[in-house]
Design a protein around this motif. Structure first.
Motif, short mmCIF file in Angstrom:
data_model
loop_
_atom_site.label_atom_id
_atom_site.label_comp_id
_atom_site.label_asym_id
_atom_site.label_seq_id
_atom_site.Cartn_x
_atom_site.Cartn_y
_atom_site.Cartn_z
N ALA A 93 67.27 47.60 -60.21
CA ALA A 93 67.66 46.23 -60.22
C ALA A 93 68.33 46.12 -61.74
N PHE A 94 69.33 45.08 -61.86
CA PHE A 94 69.92 44.77 -63.02
C PHE A 94 70.01 43.37 -62.98
N ASN A 95 70.07 42.90 -64.31
CA ASN A 95 70.54 41.34 -64.57
C ASN A 95 72.02 41.56 -65.06
N PHE A 96 72.94 40.58 -64.58
CA PHE A 96 74.46 40.67 -64.81
C PHE A 96 74.65 39.55 -65.77
N ARG A 97 74.88 39.90 -66.92
CA ARG A 97 74.88 39.21 -68.00
C ARG A 97 75.90 39.42 -69.04
N ASN A 98 76.94 38.60 -69.22
CA ASN A 98 78.14 38.48 -70.36
C ASN A 98 78.90 39.93 -69.98
N GLY A 99 79.01 40.03 -68.57
CA GLY A 99 80.01 41.17 -68.38
C GLY A 99 79.31 42.72 -68.38
N ASP A 100 77.79 42.45 -68.71
CA ASP A 100 76.99 43.88 -68.80
C ASP A 100 75.99 43.86 -67.57
N LEU A 101 75.60 45.17 -67.19
CA LEU A 101 74.49 45.18 -66.43
C LEU A 101 73.06 45.90 -67.20
N GLU A 102 72.18 44.74 -67.40
CA GLU A 102 70.86 44.96 -68.09
C GLU A 102 69.70 45.59 -67.24
N TYR A 103 69.34 46.70 -67.45
CA TYR A 103 68.29 47.50 -66.71
C TYR A 103 66.88 46.58 -66.41
N VAL A 104 66.68 46.51 -65.11
CA VAL A 104 65.12 45.39 -65.15
C VAL A 104 64.03 46.57 -64.88
N GLU A 105 64.46 47.20 -63.49
CA GLU A 105 63.14 48.11 -62.90
C GLU A 105 63.78 48.97 -61.85
N ASP A 106 63.31 50.10 -61.90
CA ASP A 106 63.54 50.82 -60.44
C ASP A 106 62.37 50.72 -59.21
N TYR A 107 62.82 51.18 -58.07
CA TYR A 107 61.85 51.15 -57.05
C TYR A 107 62.19 52.31 -56.06
N GLN A 108 61.37 52.86 -55.70
CA GLN A 108 61.68 54.10 -54.58
C GLN A 108 62.10 53.36 -53.11
N SER A 109 62.94 53.81 -52.63
CA SER A 109 63.67 53.35 -51.41
C SER A 109 62.92 54.08 -50.39
N TYR A 110 62.64 55.43 -50.28
CA TYR A 110 61.79 56.10 -49.41
C TYR A 110 60.42 55.94 -49.36
N GLN A 111 59.81 55.98 -48.00
CA GLN A 111 58.51 55.64 -47.82
C GLN A 111 57.69 57.03 -48.21
N LYS B 113 67.35 36.38 -50.14
CA LYS B 113 66.09 36.58 -50.27
C LYS B 113 65.63 37.84 -49.72
N PHE B 114 66.54 38.68 -49.22
CA PHE B 114 65.98 39.99 -49.08
C PHE B 114 66.81 41.03 -49.28
N LEU B 115 66.54 42.24 -49.65
CA LEU B 115 67.62 43.42 -49.95
C LEU B 115 66.91 44.65 -48.79
N TYR B 116 68.01 45.21 -48.31
CA TYR B 116 67.70 46.42 -47.48
C TYR B 116 68.65 47.63 -47.76
N ALA B 117 67.98 48.71 -47.54
CA ALA B 117 68.79 49.98 -48.21
C ALA B 117 68.54 51.20 -47.12
N SER B 118 69.30 52.13 -47.02
CA SER B 118 69.25 52.98 -45.94
C SER B 118 69.03 54.38 -46.55
N ASN B 119 67.96 55.09 -45.97
CA ASN B 119 67.74 56.56 -46.34
C ASN B 119 68.02 57.61 -45.13
N ARG B 120 68.85 58.66 -45.63
CA ARG B 120 69.46 59.66 -44.65
C ARG B 120 68.57 60.59 -44.79
N GLY B 121 67.26 60.89 -44.20
CA GLY B 121 66.99 62.19 -43.80
C GLY B 121 66.58 62.81 -45.46
#
Length: 384
Positions: free
Chosen positions: A251-269, A287-295
C-alpha cells in the motif's frame, strides 16, 4: 387557417418528443476476452454479452487469425478497444486498435502499430484518452503512443529501454516492465519493473506538443519482490502494487507525484516456496481490494477491506478460483459481479459480489475460452 396548421404541427412534434422521451433506456454489458493463442494465429479475442441479472454470457463475436492477443484495454469512452499482439514472440510485438460496435457486439480493426519492443504485456490510457502506454516485458521497454480522434494509433513517439537487475537470477536477470499506470491527476506515469524491483515514475504533461515521459524517479521495492501490476484507489490518494515473486501487496500514499510506502500484506493464504501473484483491482465504491494468486499450490482471490482514512488493508478471506492460473480478473461496471480468467483450465468463473461485505459467491455459469488472459467489461447505452 394558417395558425391552425402551425398549432397542429406543434402538437405532432410534442407528441413525438413525448413518445421518444417515454422509451425505456436500453443497455448492454459487453465482456471482452483476450487470449494467448499458443504463439500461432488463432482465436484471440472473444466478445460476450453479459447478463447483469443472472451473470450469464452469450458469445457475440470472435476475432480469428491473430497471435497472442494477451492483454486488452478499453478506451475511456468505450468506443475503442486496444490489444497487444504477438506477445511472447522473438520479434517486436504490436498494438492493435479496434472500433467497438456496441449494438452488435463486434470489433472492426482500425490499425496496427509496432510496439517498439519485445513481448508487450500491458496497456494503459491516460485520462484525456489521447495517449497510450505499452509495457514490454522481455526487453524491459516502455512505449508511448498518440491516439488519433478516430481511435487509431500514431507510431510510437517515445520508447524508453531499461537495463537493470535484482536478486532472483532466473527471473530478475534484466529489467522486465510488466505494466504501467497513469496517475489519477494524469501528471505522472508509473512503470512496474519486475526484473529490477523498482517502480519507475515519470512526469507526463498531456498538454505539451511532444507530451513525452521525463524526469525518472525510482521507487525501490524490497529485493526479490518483483512488482507486477498496480491499482490506484478511486479517491486518487492511495495506490496498491502486487508483487509477483514475493506474493505480497504494498500500500502507498500518492502525494506530490510520489508513492510513499505504507505497509506490505501477504496476498496468498498459505506459505509457498514459489509465488506467482498476478492481478489487483479495487471495487468501484473503493471499499474493497481483490488480488489474484496463480499457484503453484494455491489458485485464489484474496479479499481485503480498505480503510478510507489511511488506505491500509484488512484481510477478509480467500476465495478459490475453481481453475488454474488466474492471470487476470475483472469487476463488472455495476460492482455486483467479479469474473476470473483461469488461463490453464480454459475457463472464466463468474462470482456474485456482496457489495456490503466484499465476499464472493460462485455462480453455476462458466464461460469456456481457450487460454483466457485478459478481461475488460463495459456497459453501453444501445437505445435507438
Amino acid at each position: 387557417m394558417q395558425l391552425n396548421k402551425i398549432l397542429k404541427c406543434l402538437s405532432l412534434i410534442l407528441v413525438f418528443l413525448l413518445l421518444v422521451g417515454c422509451q425505456s433506456k436500453k443497455e448492454t454489458t459487453l465482456l471482452f476476452v483476450g487470449s494467448f493463442t499458443d504463439k500461432k494465429p488463432g482465436e484471440g479475442i472473444h466478445v460476450f454479452e453479459f447478463n447483469n441479472e443472472t451473470g450469464e454470457a452469450s458469445l457475440k463475436f470472435t476475432l480469428d487469425s491473430v497471435t497472442n492477443t494477451s492483454f486488452l484495454k478499453l478506451s475511456n469512452n468505450g468506443k475503442y478497444l486496444y490489444s497487444v499482439m504477438d506477445s511472447q514472440m522473438p520479434y517486436h510485438g504490436k498494438i492493435a486498435a479496434f472500433v467497438v460496435d456496441s449494438i452488435n457486439g463486434k470489433l472492426d480493426l482500425i490499425n496496427i502499430q509496432d510496439c517498439g519492443g519485445l513481448n508487450p504485456a500491458h496497456i494503459d490510457i491516460d485520462k484525456t484518452g489521447k495517449f497510450l502506454a505499452s509495457s514490454q516485458y522481455s526487453d524491459g521497454s516502455l512505449s508511448l503512443f498518440k491516439i488519433n480522434k478516430d481511435g487509431s494509433l500514431k507510431p510510437h513517439s517515445q520508447v524508453l529501454r531499461f537495463k537493470d537487475s535484482s536478486v532472483i537470477k532466473e527471473r530478475q536477470e534484466a529489467s522486465h516492465i510488466h505494466s504501467s499506470n497513469f496517475s489519477p491527476d494524469n501528471e505522472f506515469l508509473f512503470a512496474h519493473d519486475l526484473g529490477a524491483d523498482k517502480i519507475r515514475g515519470f512526469s507526463f504533461n498531456s498538454n505539451t506538443k511532444d507530451s513525452l515521459l521525463n524526469n525518472e524517479n525510482q521507487i525501490k521495492m524490497k529485493p526479490g519482490s518483483g512488482p507486477r501490476h498496480f491499482a490506484f484507489h478511486p479517491n486518487g490518494k492511495f495506490g496498491y502494487s502486487i508483487a509477483e515473486l514475493s506474493g505480497k501487496l504494498t500500500a502507498f500514499n500518492f502525494r506530490n507525484g510520489d508513492l510513499e510506502y505504507v505497509e506490505d500484506y501477504q496476498s496468498y493464504q498459505k506459505h509457498q516456496n514459489i509465488y506467482r501473484a498476478a492481478d489487483v483491482h479495487i471495487s468501484p465504491d473503493g471499499k474493497f481490494l481483490y488480488a489474484s494468486n496463480r499457484g503453484p499450490e494455491e489458485d485464489s482471490i484474496s479479499i481485503f477491506s480498505i480503510n478510507p482514512e489511511n488506505g491500509t488493508l484488512t484481510l477478509i478471506e480467500h476465495e478459490r478460483t475453481y481453475g488454474e492460473h488466474p492471470r487476470n480478473f475483472a469487476i463488472d461496471p455495476s460492482g455486483e459481479f467479479l469474473l476470473v480468467a483461469n488461463q490453464f483450465t480454459n475457463n472464466i468463473i463468474v462470482f456474485r459480489r456482496d457489495i456490503k461485505t466484499g465476499k464472493l459467491s460462485k455462480l453455476n455459469q462458466e464461460i469456456v475460452v481457450k487460454n483466457p488472459s485478459s478481461l475488460q467489461m463495459r456497459t453501453y447505452d444501445v437505445s435507438l
